[in-house]
Motif scaffolding. Structure first.
Motif, PDB file in Angstrom:
ATOM      1  N   PHE A 152       0.828  -1.201   0.000  1.00 10.78           N
ATOM      2  CA  PHE A 152       0.000   0.000   0.000  1.00 10.78           C
ATOM      3  C   PHE A 152       0.866   1.256   0.000  1.00 10.78           C
ATOM      4  O   PHE A 152       1.970   1.269   0.551  1.00 10.78           O
ATOM      5  CB  PHE A 152      -0.918   0.000   1.234  1.00 10.78           C
ATOM      6  N   GLY A 153       0.348   2.309  -0.608  1.00  8.34           N
ATOM      7  CA  GLY A 153       1.067   3.571  -0.642  1.00  8.34           C
ATOM      8  C   GLY A 153       0.097   4.730  -0.648  1.00  8.34           C
ATOM      9  O   GLY A 153      -1.092   4.572  -0.963  1.00  8.34           O
ATOM     10  N   ILE A 154       0.595   5.906  -0.276  1.00  8.65           N
ATOM     11  CA  ILE A 154      -0.249   7.102  -0.288  1.00  8.65           C
ATOM     12  C   ILE A 154       0.299   8.093  -1.301  1.00  8.65           C
ATOM     13  O   ILE A 154       1.509   8.278  -1.406  1.00  8.65           O
ATOM     14  CB  ILE A 154      -0.334   7.759   1.104  1.00  8.65           C
ATOM     15  N   PRO A 155      -0.585   8.748  -2.061  1.00  9.88           N
ATOM     16  CA  PRO A 155      -0.135   9.748  -3.028  1.00  9.88           C
ATOM     17  C   PRO A 155       0.323  11.021  -2.319  1.00  9.88           C
ATOM     18  O   PRO A 155      -0.079  11.309  -1.185  1.00  9.88           O
ATOM     19  CB  PRO A 155      -1.390  10.005  -3.869  1.00  9.88           C
ATOM     20  N   LYS A 156       1.156  11.775  -3.005  1.00  9.76           N
ATOM     21  CA  LYS A 156       1.731  12.985  -2.424  1.00  9.76           C
ATOM     22  C   LYS A 156       0.652  13.976  -2.012  1.00  9.76           C
ATOM     23  O   LYS A 156       0.751  14.607  -0.946  1.00  9.76           O
ATOM     24  CB  LYS A 156       2.700  13.628  -3.420  1.00  9.76           C
ATOM     25  N   ASP A 157      -0.388  14.128  -2.837  1.00  9.88           N
ATOM     26  CA  ASP A 157      -1.397  15.132  -2.514  1.00  9.88           C
ATOM     27  C   ASP A 157      -2.177  14.789  -1.245  1.00  9.88           C
ATOM     28  O   ASP A 157      -2.684  15.674  -0.558  1.00  9.88           O
ATOM     29  CB  ASP A 157      -2.344  15.350  -3.690  1.00  9.88           C
ATOM     30  N   ALA A 158      -2.257  13.484  -0.906  1.00 13.99           N
ATOM     31  CA  ALA A 158      -2.937  13.094   0.334  1.00 13.99           C
ATOM     32  C   ALA A 158      -2.164  13.590   1.546  1.00 13.99           C
ATOM     33  O   ALA A 158      -2.762  13.948   2.569  1.00 13.99           O
ATOM     34  CB  ALA A 158      -3.088  11.573   0.389  1.00 13.99           C
ATOM     35  N   ILE A 159      -0.838  13.603   1.434  1.00 15.02           N
ATOM     36  CA  ILE A 159      -0.010  14.132   2.529  1.00 15.02           C
ATOM     37  C   ILE A 159      -0.233  15.633   2.650  1.00 15.02           C
ATOM     38  O   ILE A 159      -0.401  16.167   3.757  1.00 15.02           O
ATOM     39  CB  ILE A 159       1.471  13.818   2.287  1.00 15.02           C
ATOM     40  N   GLY A 160      -0.223  16.325   1.517  1.00 16.85           N
ATOM     41  CA  GLY A 160      -0.406  17.767   1.541  1.00 16.85           C
ATOM     42  C   GLY A 160      -1.745  18.192   2.109  1.00 16.85           C
ATOM     43  O   GLY A 160      -1.867  19.246   2.748  1.00 16.85           O
ATOM     44  N   LYS A 161      -2.777  17.352   1.923  1.00 19.88           N
ATOM     45  CA  LYS A 161      -4.131  17.703   2.392  1.00 19.88           C
ATOM     46  C   LYS A 161      -4.386  17.249   3.833  1.00 19.88           C
ATOM     47  O   LYS A 161      -5.475  17.490   4.365  1.00 19.88           O
ATOM     48  CB  LYS A 161      -5.171  17.059   1.471  1.00 19.88           C
ATOM     49  N   TYR A 162      -3.400  16.581   4.436  1.00 19.94           N
ATOM     50  CA  TYR A 162      -3.565  16.057   5.798  1.00 19.94           C
ATOM     51  C   TYR A 162      -4.000  17.191   6.734  1.00 19.94           C
ATOM     52  O   TYR A 162      -3.329  18.223   6.860  1.00 19.94           O
ATOM     53  CB  TYR A 162      -2.238  15.464   6.269  1.00 19.94           C
ATOM     54  N   LYS A 163      -5.104  16.998   7.418  1.00 24.22           N
ATOM     55  CA  LYS A 163      -5.690  18.070   8.215  1.00 24.22           C
ATOM     56  C   LYS A 163      -5.075  18.119   9.625  1.00 24.22           C
ATOM     57  O   LYS A 163      -4.992  17.108  10.310  1.00 24.22           O
ATOM     58  CB  LYS A 163      -7.209  17.888   8.302  1.00 24.22           C
ATOM     59  N   ILE A 164      -4.684  19.319  10.031  1.00 28.34           N
ATOM     60  CA  ILE A 164      -4.039  19.547  11.323  1.00 28.34           C
ATOM     61  C   ILE A 164      -4.893  20.509  12.146  1.00 28.34           C
ATOM     62  O   ILE A 164      -5.243  21.594  11.658  1.00 28.34           O
ATOM     63  CB  ILE A 164      -2.635  20.176  11.126  1.00 28.34           C
ATOM     64  N   PRO A 165      -5.250  20.168  13.403  1.00 29.70           N
ATOM     65  CA  PRO A 165      -5.966  21.114  14.280  1.00 29.70           C
ATOM     66  C   PRO A 165      -4.943  22.039  14.944  1.00 29.70           C
ATOM     67  O   PRO A 165      -4.344  21.707  15.962  1.00 29.70           O
ATOM     68  CB  PRO A 165      -6.646  20.197  15.293  1.00 29.70           C
ATOM     69  N   LEU A 166      -4.730  23.206  14.384  1.00 28.67           N
ATOM     70  CA  LEU A 166      -3.600  24.062  14.754  1.00 28.67           C
ATOM     71  C   LEU A 166      -3.991  25.154  15.746  1.00 28.67           C
ATOM     72  O   LEU A 166      -4.759  26.061  15.421  1.00 28.67           O
ATOM     73  CB  LEU A 166      -3.035  24.711  13.489  1.00 28.67           C
ATOM     74  N   PRO A 167      -3.428  25.089  16.968  1.00 30.73           N
ATOM     75  CA  PRO A 167      -3.582  26.197  17.916  1.00 30.73           C
ATOM     76  C   PRO A 167      -2.408  27.178  17.762  1.00 30.73           C
ATOM     77  O   PRO A 167      -1.584  27.015  16.865  1.00 30.73           O
ATOM     78  CB  PRO A 167      -3.537  25.485  19.264  1.00 30.73           C
ATOM     79  N   SER A 168      -2.309  28.134  18.660  1.00 31.45           N
ATOM     80  CA  SER A 168      -1.192  29.075  18.627  1.00 31.45           C
ATOM     81  C   SER A 168       0.116  28.360  18.959  1.00 31.45           C
ATOM     82  O   SER A 168       0.112  27.276  19.561  1.00 31.45           O
ATOM     83  CB  SER A 168      -1.427  30.197  19.632  1.00 31.45           C
ATOM     84  N   LEU A 169       1.228  28.945  18.577  1.00 32.56           N
ATOM     85  CA  LEU A 169       2.526  28.356  18.903  1.00 32.56           C
ATOM     86  C   LEU A 169       2.701  28.198  20.404  1.00 32.56           C
ATOM     87  O   LEU A 169       3.253  27.197  20.881  1.00 32.56           O
ATOM     88  CB  LEU A 169       3.652  29.233  18.339  1.00 32.56           C
ATOM     89  N   GLU A 170       2.243  29.191  21.168  1.00 30.28           N
ATOM     90  CA  GLU A 170       2.374  29.125  22.629  1.00 30.28           C
ATOM     91  C   GLU A 170       1.646  27.899  23.174  1.00 30.28           C
ATOM     92  O   GLU A 170       2.169  27.168  24.021  1.00 30.28           O
ATOM     93  CB  GLU A 170       1.815  30.400  23.254  1.00 30.28           C
ATOM     94  N   LEU A 171       0.437  27.671  22.671  1.00 31.38           N
ATOM     95  CA  LEU A 171      -0.340  26.515  23.139  1.00 31.38           C
ATOM     96  C   LEU A 171       0.262  25.212  22.615  1.00 31.38           C
ATOM     97  O   LEU A 171       0.264  24.191  23.323  1.00 31.38           O
ATOM     98  CB  LEU A 171      -1.795  26.653  22.694  1.00 31.38           C
ATOM     99  N   GLN A 172       0.771  25.216  21.392  1.00 26.40           N
ATOM    100  CA  GLN A 172       1.459  24.025  20.873  1.00 26.40           C
ATOM    101  C   GLN A 172       2.591  23.604  21.799  1.00 26.40           C
ATOM    102  O   GLN A 172       2.773  22.416  22.089  1.00 26.40           O
ATOM    103  CB  GLN A 172       2.025  24.305  19.478  1.00 26.40           C
ATOM    104  N   ASN A 173       3.367  24.590  22.250  1.00 25.19           N
ATOM    105  CA  ASN A 173       4.497  24.294  23.132  1.00 25.19           C
ATOM    106  C   ASN A 173       4.026  23.664  24.440  1.00 25.19           C
ATOM    107  O   ASN A 173       4.649  22.723  24.954  1.00 25.19           O
ATOM    108  CB  ASN A 173       5.297  25.566  23.418  1.00 25.19           C
TER     109      ASN A 173
END
Length: 433
Positions: A152-173
């Motif tokens: 099995f393999g994943i196409p490049k565009d699937a990686i690019g579309k990978y969804k990230i729940p992004l908070p602020s950098l301070e909260l990430q830390n």
């Protein structure tokens, strides 16, 4: 799978969902293991390095390879890079991450079957991105995008579309600090329990060897076996050649046609430490082979691998695999007063496997055994009655051993579930920090 993105409805309001390409540069590595004279010598961080390690550091033993100047510029790894498995034999091994920690004295490249992500550090903490792939709940995005049949393999565009729940950098830390603290506790417990299983597995080897060389009676009179590396054995036991107590036949000489259903074909890949695994098992039409009765397996037959990486490994046939077909290996059938279950344990013992069979298999460039070599091995043989008592004792021990291992494995699975739950909850904002 229809609910694989349900987590998007549960993230806290201080996060926004962004695609990976927004917060990281990424590429799929084409750097293979072929060394070319015209290219520069490099170290390769390969699939197994990523699959087996959380951290990619300079003290890992990397494979030596070569790469063009362009490949070096594009795929050299640096501190903070996140690597994931892009291809795998199993769809649920897609997207397994590792994070690069520290810099490398030698040029080290991201190898084939991997994707390299370089986080934009003004937007995302690299370790936060790593945890977004460690989360099984989030990684499912890639698993469902995997295509293939045997690989099995994943196409490049699937990686690019990978969804990230992004908070602020301070909260990430803060999230990274929390997860680093909590996950190390869980991983430490998992490691301890895994080591305990390894000790129980090692105990099995010790118990087998003790039983088939010394018997069950610790007070019995011993005698010199006449074999230097073997030492003393019970006085009433015989030292004989195995060939006088067995018949040996070879399995198939040519591979038959394989089917999705039918009669199981027991191959070397199905044999491991005395057990037969159904993983990767193939099936055949047994009607085409009925004329060769020697390859039709009976309960109590023992298959011993005769060539390749698994040479000398063996397993006994039980009711489940009776009437299956022997593959391309040797089939041993006990006769006279040798109990097949006792012989199965002997073939797993140190005195037979490590002292006799394995030294035979490594004489040539390609590991192999033949019937004459197996028959020439030394067997320490108690009476048939005592053989059966030894088997009974061993089976009782192994049942208890198996129950203990199952309990530990269950607790490890619970810890792993807790681990992924904590990671997902922290990333989504379901835990107050």
């Amino acid at each position: 799978m229809s609910n694989y993105l349900d987590w998007q409805n549960k993230i806290s309001s201080d996060r926004k969902i962004v695609p990976l390409f927004y917060i990281a540069d990424f590429s799929i590595s084409p750097v293979d293991k072929i060394v070319k004279e015209e290219e520069e010598k490099v170290n390769l961080c390969n699939y197994t390095d990523v699959y087996k390690n959380t951290y990619i550091t300079s003290d890992l033993e990397f494979m030596e390879g070569s790469a063009s100047e362009n490949e070096i510029n594009r795929f050299q790894i640096y501190d903070g890079d996140v690597l994931i498995t892009k291809d795998s034999e199993s769809w649920d091994d897609i997207g397994i991450p590792a994070i690069v920690v520290g810099n490398f004295q030698n040029t080290t490249l991201c190898g084939y079957h991997l994707a390299l992500m370089r986080p934009k550090k003004n937007l995302v903490n690299p370790k936060f991105l790593f945890y977004c792939f460690e989360s099984k709940k989030h990684r499912t995005q890639l698993e469902i995008e995997a295509t293939g049949v045997t690989r099995f393999g994943i196409p490049k565009d699937a990686i690019g579309k990978y969804k990230i729940p992004l908070p602020s950098l301070e909260l990430q830390n803060k999230i990274v600090e929390y997860l680093d603290r909590e996950i190390v506790k869980i991983d430490s417990l998992i490691e301890k329990k895994t080591k305990l299983i390894a000790l129980l597995e090692e105990k099995k080897k010790t118990v087998i060897n003790e039983a088939v060389t010394n018997g069950l009676d610790t007070t019995v009179t011993m005698k010199n076996s006449g074999i230097e590396w073997l030492g003393k054995i019970p006085k009433h036991w015989e030292v004989v050649k195995l060939k006088y107590f067995i018949d040996i036949n070879y399995g198939l000489s040519q591979p038959p046609e394989y089917f999705d259903t039918g009669t199981p074909l027991i191959r070397a890949t199905n044999i491991f430490r005395g057990k037969i695994s159904k993983k990767d098992m193939v099936f055949i039409d047994a009607d085409q082979l009925k004329s060769n009765k020697k390859i039709i397996l009976k309960k109590g037959d023992i298959i011993i691998v005769r060539s390749g990486a698994y040479t000398a490994d063996s397993a006994i046939i039980d009711e489940e695999f009776e009437n299956s077909i022997a593959g391309f290996d040797m089939v041993i059938r006990s006769k006279n007063d040798l109990f097949s279950n006792f012989l199965a344990y002997v073939l797993l013992s140190d005195y037979m496997l490590n002292r006799q069979l394995i030294p035979m298999r490594i004489r040539a460039a390609q590991p192999h055994l033949n019937a004459e070599e197996v028959g020439s091995t030394t067997l320490i043989k108690p009476s048939l009655e005592e053989q059966k008592l030894i088997v009974q004792k061993l089976e009782t021990f192994f049942q208890k051993n198996k129950e203990s291992i199952n309990l530990i494995n269950n607790s490890i699975n619970l810890l792993k579930e807790k681990r992924t739950t904590i990671i997902s909850a922290a990333i989504n904002g379901e835990i107050a920090l």
